[in-house]
Scaffold this active site. Sequence first.
Site, PDB file in Angstrom:
ATOM      1  CE  LYS A 178      -2.810   2.553   3.291  1.00  0.00           C
ATOM      2  NZ  LYS A 178      -2.142   3.762   2.951  1.00  0.00           N
TER       3      LYS A 178
ATOM      4  CG  LEU B  40      -1.349  -0.699   6.556  1.00  0.00           C
ATOM      5  CD1 LEU B  40      -0.346  -0.833   5.411  1.00  0.00           C
ATOM      6  CD2 LEU B  40      -0.607  -0.709   7.888  1.00  0.00           C
ATOM      7  CG  ASP B  41      -2.971   5.089  10.445  1.00  0.00           C
ATOM      8  OD1 ASP B  41      -4.016   4.500  10.727  1.00  0.00           O
ATOM      9  OD2 ASP B  41      -2.076   5.352  11.264  1.00  0.00           O
ATOM     10  CE1 TYR B  42      -5.736   9.433   1.614  1.00  0.00           C
ATOM     11  CE2 TYR B  42      -4.224  11.021   2.601  1.00  0.00           C
ATOM     12  CZ  TYR B  42      -5.006  10.606   1.541  1.00  0.00           C
ATOM     13  OH  TYR B  42      -5.057  11.363   0.399  1.00  0.00           O
TER      14      TYR B  42
ATOM     15  CB  THR C 110       0.609   3.969   7.481  1.00  0.00           C
ATOM     16  OG1 THR C 110       0.569   4.840   8.605  1.00  0.00           O
ATOM     17  CG2 THR C 110       1.548   2.805   7.789  1.00  0.00           C
TER      18      THR C 110
END
Length: 244
Positions: free
Chosen positions: A71, A105-107, A109
């Site tokens: 990602k 997963l955070d935006y 990260t």
Amino acid sequence: MTNALERLQKVIAQSGVTSRRKAEQLILDGKVKVNDKVVTELGTKVSSNDKIEVNGVQLEKELPVYFMLYKPRGVISSVSDDKGRKVVTDFFPEVSERIFPIGRLDYDTSGILLLTNDGEFANLLMHPKHGVEKVYIAKIKGIPSKEDLRMLLKGVKDKKDVLKVIRYKIISTEKKKNTMILELTLKEGKNRHVRRMMEQIGYPVLKLKRERYGLLTPEGMQPGDFRPLTPKEVNQMRNNAQKL
């Protein structure tokens, strides 16, 4: 699904509709039909020839698929976004199965994110009691002392959560820029776990990447790349989680 008989709740979970536990509750609540008849018995077994409906929607008989995505930053860990931002499933335009991300997963990260249509597999990996290890590389502002870093092992309180790591490793220190790069290993995955934890001890995260998930690493991959997991990898992840 195959022609072999399997428990109804397992089949529902594998379809990606919900977890096995929630599937069991749907059955008990009379929300599930098999061949147009309401079924409320958890021991019910079905085959691939049976018609199954959950809340009035017929299950699609998909074979389970498993993918690993590297990602990039600036992507939402979801199948859709009401603000029109890029989501992780946008990287899979040719995949016909209804895949969804396992956890988040955070935006901002980057790193390993698994996607599947197998709800049971996803629930197994996400359940806190299984403690699948996740390794993050964090670039932080400031240079914490040994005492500060030991707080990460003991646990840091933030609202109702206690956030901690099972181990850490200092990768590098840049005194001129006043930054440090840490390797942090977690067995939990609370919302914005690493960022909240580091903010609480006074060293905000500047950049964050998930470098390992269980036995999996993004070796040879670039942000935006994805690949299917091999059957061996799927079995290893499943067996590892069950042992834990």
